[in-house]
Design an enzyme around this catalytic site. Structure first.
Site, mmCIF file in Angstrom:
data_model
loop_
_atom_site.group_PDB
_atom_site.id
_atom_site.type_symbol
_atom_site.label_atom_id
_atom_site.label_comp_id
_atom_site.label_asym_id
_atom_site.label_seq_id
_atom_site.Cartn_x
_atom_site.Cartn_y
_atom_site.Cartn_z
ATOM 1 N N GLU A 317 15.702 60.271 71.483
ATOM 2 C CA GLU A 317 14.960 60.206 70.077
ATOM 3 C C GLU A 317 15.502 61.087 69.106
ATOM 4 O O GLU A 317 14.821 61.681 68.293
ATOM 5 C CB GLU A 317 13.432 60.452 70.372
ATOM 6 C CG GLU A 317 12.657 59.322 71.208
ATOM 7 C CD GLU A 317 11.212 59.421 71.104
ATOM 8 O OE1 GLU A 317 10.843 60.001 70.152
ATOM 9 O OE2 GLU A 317 10.649 59.173 72.137
ATOM 10 N N ASP A 464 15.136 60.566 79.427
ATOM 11 C CA ASP A 464 13.760 60.303 79.633
ATOM 12 C C ASP A 464 13.752 58.784 80.117
ATOM 13 O O ASP A 464 13.900 57.978 79.475
ATOM 14 C CB ASP A 464 13.117 60.254 78.162
ATOM 15 C CG ASP A 464 11.754 59.811 77.967
ATOM 16 O OD1 ASP A 464 11.323 59.738 79.103
ATOM 17 O OD2 ASP A 464 10.964 59.992 76.978
ATOM 18 N N ASN A 466 10.944 57.655 81.497
ATOM 19 C CA ASN A 466 9.654 57.336 81.432
ATOM 20 C C ASN A 466 9.308 56.818 82.725
ATOM 21 O O ASN A 466 8.330 55.605 82.942
ATOM 22 C CB ASN A 466 9.632 56.033 80.597
ATOM 23 C CG ASN A 466 9.269 56.528 79.041
ATOM 24 O OD1 ASN A 466 8.437 57.284 78.831
ATOM 25 N ND2 ASN A 466 10.220 56.084 78.097
#
Length: 577
Positions: A317, A464, A466
């Site tokens: 991100e 990440d 998730n």
């Protein structure tokens, strides 16, 4: 036919003896100014810049043009300016006199037919009437020089610098701070006081309310260009006090030795997501609005990352502008280079940084996972199985999820090659089936890189994902397989159900084990981030403890005034076997 100006220039060259030229040069040597010439071989034009009578002259000329034309142009512009000045004063005097214009090298005038590319040599002297200028050809020059827009006490200020014909490492830096908050308004002669001499400056609490100034000089070895002065747009503001990462920095005060590699994986929360109404009112309503602003969070992120003294940093991100304008200048100042992979149709992506003194960049093997699944024969069998459910196939194809693969070589032992994977998988809580397919593609791609492109390279795969520790994805990675009947294949109901047995072509384990949480927001707390490594090549030497639960919840949840993201960085020291 030559113009009268050109003719006068030729007469001077014909009737001026070398000795008189040398006398003229010595007389004004102390008052010599700069004439900066930028001349690059693969460009058709050069630029000539100097200052005359308070006016900056900037000329763009063809490299193949004879010197005579440039000198005539300079002379004409001076005559024109003088006549304009006389006209404005309504003077009836004679027309402006033609100035003597010449270019000399070692005291000898340069032939007028000489091409510009050859005439304007470093060290030549341009004579314009009684003024003379030392020619500096391609001196070190700042093409970009900026200070951050936000400054906070206790947080490093890292200027963004780009140098042509030089290197940032050779530049000179001097920092100043105002003598008092009202020094500019009071027009104090001693407005600035020297505060530091390094590339990075960290203001302290006594500096709150003051502006800072950087005087920087571009360099290339022992050669230096024209200095620049940069004054901060705003004043130093108070910091948040203790941050969640301060105690973690106690474990990372020293850079690792050549036998170890410190790795960081961190989702830093993209600004494009932090600034949505959903984030402000639903996801993070407990976070002070100013603490969600990117200028504020940048200060925290840069201090946090620099304090880890990492060898490899994998970020998710990352806004494109933040990578270019904030992270690269900051981490470059701390000895790191970085590469970026943007998500298609997005303004954020993946960034991997590595320490220059530890690693050499070898190659990049980035992919968009959906494209690789659709077009790479390596995944043909998986594509055929996914295609049995058009709904799932369409959902996967619409995802812009990327995999960044960076191959690095150890500088102290070139036989040590590391293949660094970095990703951020599909976010939806019901998207376990999508993430399984994405992970299967990623693992096969990395396996191909370390088999065909860099045989024997060690794999470190972070990001990440998730996915919680009980998910099918973590089972696939750490246990090596999942069955076609795993619950995650039905994570979004029967309309997206497929039944596929998956095998992990790599042997991996979670270097930081399975923390209780790496993501802590108001509506969810869980472990979503991992650093996966190969146990037969790398062993864990140290895992940096996560912030305490008290620190994480001091402002209810994350992000907060003391923590810049909704995720927590994973950090571990790996040792080569």
């Amino acid at each position: 036919m030559l113009s009268r100006v050109s003719f006068s220039i030729r007469l001077f060259y014909r009737f001026t003896s070398p000795s008189s030229v040398l006398t003229h040069i010595s007389r004004f040597h102390r008052n010599m100014e700069r004439c900066v010439v930028r001349c690059v071989p693969d460009e058709s034009k050069l630029t000539i810049s100097f200052s005359l009578d308070g006016s900056n002259k900037h000329m763009l000329r063809e490299q193949t043009e004879p010197l005579e034309k440039v000198l005539s142009r300079i002379s004409n512009s001076i005559i024109k300016a003088q006549n304009k000045e006389k006209k404005s004063k309504r003077s009836r005097g004679d027309a402006a006199e033609k100035p003597e214009i010449r270019l000399c090298v070692n005291g000898e005038p340069v032939a007028l037919e000489t091409l510009n590319s050859d005439a304007w040599q470093d060290g030549a002297v341009l004579h314009v009437g009684e003024n003379q200028y030392k020619v500096e050809r391609n001196p070190p020059t700042f093409t970009v020089s900026e200070l951050p827009s936000s400054l906070m006490a206790g947080f490093p200020v890292c200027p963004k610098m780009e140098v042509e014909f030089g290197h940032v490492k050779d530049c000179e830096f001097k920092w100043f701070k105002e003598s008092s908050p009202n020094s500019q308004m009071n027009e104090d002669q001693d407005r600035w006081r020297e505060a530091g001499g390094q590339r990075v400056f960290t203001p302290s609490n006594p500096d709150i309310g003051l502006k800072v100034m950087l005087r920087c000089t571009p360099g290339n070895g022992s050669r230096f260009g024209e200095p620049k002065e940069l004054v901060s747009a705003g004043k130093v503001e108070a910091g948040p006090g203790t941050c969640t990462f301060d105690n973690r920095h106690m474990y990372t005060q020293k850079i690792t030795d050549e036998s170890s590699v410190r790795v960081v994986s961190y989702n830093i929360l993209a600004d494009i997501y932090a600034q949505t109404d959903l984030s402000k009112t639903v996801l993070y309503p407990y976070c002070a609005p100013y603490a969600l602003e990117i200028d504020y969070r940048q200060n925290l992120i840069k201090k946090e990352l620099s304090g880890y003294n990492a060898d490899i940093i994998c970020l998710q991100e990352v806004d494109k502008g933040i990578f270019t304008d904030s992270l690269c200048p900051a981490l470059d100042a701390f000895g790191m280079d970085g590469v970026f992979k943007i998500k298609e149709r997005q303004h954020e992506g993946l960034a991997t940084f590595f320490r220059r003194s530890q690693f050499k960049w070898l190659s990049q093997y980035d992919i968009v996972i959906s494209e690789a699944l659709r077009t790479d024969p390596l995944h043909q069998e998986l594509l055929e199985k996914v295609s049995t459910n058009p709904n799932l196939k369409e959902k996967i194809e619409n995802r812009s999820t990327s995999l960044q693969v960076t191959v690095l070589q150890s500088l102290c032992d070139p036989s040590r090659i590391m293949c660094v994977g970095n990703t951020h998988l599909y976010w939806h809580p019901n998207g376990g089936n999508v993430r399984l397919v994405q992970m299967a593609v990623a693992l096969k791609h990395i396996k191909q890189v370390v088999t065909e492109n860099h045989p024997g390279a060690a794999v470190m795969f972070s990001g990440d994902f998730n996915s919680t520790p009980s998910s099918g994805l973590v089972q696939l990675v750490c246990q090596g397989s999942i069955t076609e009947n795993h619950d995650d294949w039905a994570s979004n109901g029967p309309e997206e159900l497929v039944q596929i047995e998956l095998l992990n072509p790599l042997q991996l384990f979670s270097a930081c084990d399975f923390p209780v949480y790496t993501n802590y927001v108001g509506g969810f707390q869980g472990c979503l981030d991992y650093i996966f490594v190969e146990p037969h090549v790398l062993q864990v030497d140290q895992v940096i403890p996560l912030p305490s639960h008290q620190e994480v919840t001091a402002c209810q949840a994350l992000p907060s005034v003391s923590h810049p993201s909704d995720h927590i960085a994973l950090i571990c020291d790996l040792k080569w076997k």
